[in-house]
Enzyme design. Structure first.
Site, short mmCIF file in Angstrom:
data_model
loop_
_atom_site.label_atom_id
_atom_site.label_comp_id
_atom_site.label_asym_id
_atom_site.label_seq_id
_atom_site.Cartn_x
_atom_site.Cartn_y
_atom_site.Cartn_z
N HIS A 213 0.85 -1.19 0.00
CA HIS A 213 0.00 0.00 0.00
C HIS A 213 0.89 1.24 0.00
CE1 HIS A 213 -3.62 2.37 1.39
NE2 HIS A 213 -2.63 3.21 1.61
N ARG B 46 -9.76 14.12 2.82
CA ARG B 46 -9.73 14.62 4.20
C ARG B 46 -8.32 14.52 4.74
NH1 ARG B 46 -8.76 9.60 6.08
NH2 ARG B 46 -9.93 7.93 5.09
N LYS C 84 -4.80 0.05 8.59
CA LYS C 84 -3.38 0.28 8.79
C LYS C 84 -3.00 0.26 10.27
CE LYS C 84 -4.00 3.34 4.91
NZ LYS C 84 -4.38 4.71 4.55
#
Lengths: 461, 72
Positions: A219, A303, A248
């Site tokens: 990732h 965000r 995560k």
């Protein structure tokens, strides 16, 4: 009262309502204080103990623990913003942060929304729309369908043509929810039905699309900031391959696997996509790197990201300050050439969970010790001794972030900090983080997103 | 005789997966609790028929709160 900023004419935000809870509230207050901006925090009955209630200029009780009646209550949040004389709303992450309807309600009330435009939030809430936009500007997406499938027949057909395994994903899903792996044709119907029902219940849409499984993926995401004048600056990548349940747990920058040429390519893709979207604000482009070294766009997070401190350590740039500047209609104060990515930063997320089973562990914190922040250590949290960790919200207790010239030194500092922390009364993922940080494969950079699922045995694989 | 199926974790009610009148076997999942955004299944310890559903989605739960009443 301020007018919605569509022309970049510039206003000054003087009082921010923070529509969130937990560690991110204290984080936003810190930047507000540095800028001389007043802050209003809101809290539910379950969060009366939160440490940040005293740090804010005002704290308003907005309802019961049930988030629908408190942190997800758009009407109530806007009402409190108006009552307290706030002129802007910062949504933090999670909750309503990417909800177009909330952004719209804030703007309609004459307040400044600290984030991308409400119309854009609505558009990009569809992952398929984002995939199509990426495709239009030549950014590769994870192979699969660009549009939602019309029905179960499409999935069967796709499996027949391209094989298994494949992922069925919800067009409006998020937070690791609504991702189903299909390994054989006869499971399709059942999995498709389940996905549709989760989508309808949780996200108000049962649209699904298909993605191929990327083998041994890592990732990799790019943090960017973009103003209203067509400037988009990339602030480096973060690698977040260490995950449990698609969420995560350890993030770092730079990534060991991203070469300078890869980085340039990822930055170029990010700029193309952000400008195509007409996006302004801080955001993150999430992607995957395959075992063969190919990169694919996955999704955009509109965000502030949980792991943003990693980038702040690496660049020395305050991302919340950038968000406020952009919301005020200012152009970015720096260009890509001004950004230098220095040293190595790494974050461990401390969750209130059993470190082996990941079963949540709410409760009361009986004893607490956290090392002091310094120029190379930062702990973002909302913890207090004798405070209750409520069972109603996200289990994130604290983020521990370290910085050093090189990766090994940064990892060692993180180990040292995590070893020094004492949190008694709830179980935490600190042991999981320590095992990972001491693991030889992790230390040499030989891992992918399945690292924790495979079981972490230090030095042995 | 009545017997309640109770919350095994605190949190929010994610959903109740049975309806009044349903036959439930021992060990069958009857409800799901959302504890810190993780879904925890709640299984019946008895076989019986669902007499009453006491909670709805988003309701707050403490450990031991009754969620479903069974006639056993």
């Amino acid at each position: 009262m301020l007018q919605p900023l569509n022309d970049g004419s510039g206003v000054m935000i003087k009082k921010v309502l923070i529509a969130n809870r937990g560690e991110i509230v204290g984080r936003i207050i810190r930047t507000c204080k540095r800028r001389g901006v007043a802050s209003v925090v809101v809290y539910s009955e379950a969060d009366r103990d939160a440490g940040y209630l005293e740090e804010a200029d005002e704290a308003v009780l907005i309802g019961p623990a049930n988030p629908l009646k408190s942190y997800l209550n758009i009407e109530k949040l806007v009402e409190v913003a108006l009552q307290t004389g706030a002129d802007a709303v910062h949504p933090g992450y999670g909750f309503l942060s990417e909800r177009g309807a909330f952004a719209e309600a804030v703007v309609h009330a004459g307040l400044v929304w600290i984030g991308p435009a409400p119309e854009l939030l609505r558009i990009i809430s569809s992952k398929c729309t984002c995939r199509q936009m990426a495709d239009q500007v030549g950014v590769p997406v994870v192979p699969g369908t660009l549009k939602p499938v019309a029905g179960v027949g499409d999935v069967v057909e796709f499996g027949r043509a391209h094989g298994f395994p494949l992922f069925l994903k919800l067009d409006k899903g998020g937070g690791g929810k609504g991702i189903a792996r299909i390994t054989r044709a006869r499971d399709i119907e059942k999995i498709y039905r389940q996905a549709c029902s989760i989508g309808s219940a949780a996200f108000g849409s049962d649209a699904c699309y298909i993605e191929h499984v990327v083998p041994r993926p890592r990732h990799i995401e790019v943090q960017f900031v973009a103003d209203r004048f067509g400037h988009c600056v990339c602030l480096g990548e973060r690698e977040c391959s260490i995950q449990r349940r698609n969420q995560k747990i350890i993030e770092e920058a730079p990534s060991l696997i991203v070469t300078p040429a890869d980085r340039e390519k990822l930055f170029d893709w990010t700029r193309r996509l952000v400008l195509r979207m007409g996006y302004h604000g801080a955001g993150t482009i999430e992607g995957l790197r395959s075992e063969e070294g190919d990169y694919y766009f996955m999704e955009i997070n509109a965000r502030l990201q949980v792991e943003h401190p990693v980038t702040e350590f690496l660049t020395g740039i305050d991302l919340v300050a950038c968000q406020l500047d952009i919301a005020e209609g200012k152009p970015l104060a720096f260009s890509q050439q001004d950004v230098s990515l220095r040293g190595h930063a790494i974050e461990a997320r401390v969750y209130a969970e059993d470190p082996d089973t990941y079963i949540p562990s709410p409760g009361t914190i009986h004893a607490l010790y956290l090392p002091e922040d310094n120029t190379q250590l930062r702990i973002d949290h909302a913890l207090r001794a004798n405070a209750v960790v409520p069972p109603y919200y996200d289990p994130l207790l604290a983020k521990v972030i370290t910085w050093a010239d090189g990766r090994d030194a940064a990892v060692d500092k993180l180990i040292e900090a995590l070893e020094a922390i004492r949190i008694e009364g709830v179980k935490t993922t600190i042991p999981t983080c320590l095992k990972t940080l001491r693991n030889t494969l992790f230390r040499t950079g030989d891992f992918d997103t399945s690292f924790l699922d495979n079981g972490v045995t230090p030095g042995v694989h | 005789m009545e017997k309640s199926v109770n919350a095994i974790m605190p949190g929010l009610t994610a959903r109740v997966v049975v309806n009044v009148g349903d036959r439930v076997e021992k060990g069958q999942e009857v409800a799901v609790i959302n504890c810190m955004k993780t879904e925890i299944p709640v299984n019946s310890e008895e076989a019986g028929v669902v007499k009453q559903v006491l909670v709805k989605e988003w309701d707050e739960l403490q450990v031991g709160d009754p969620m479903v009443i069974l006639e056993i």
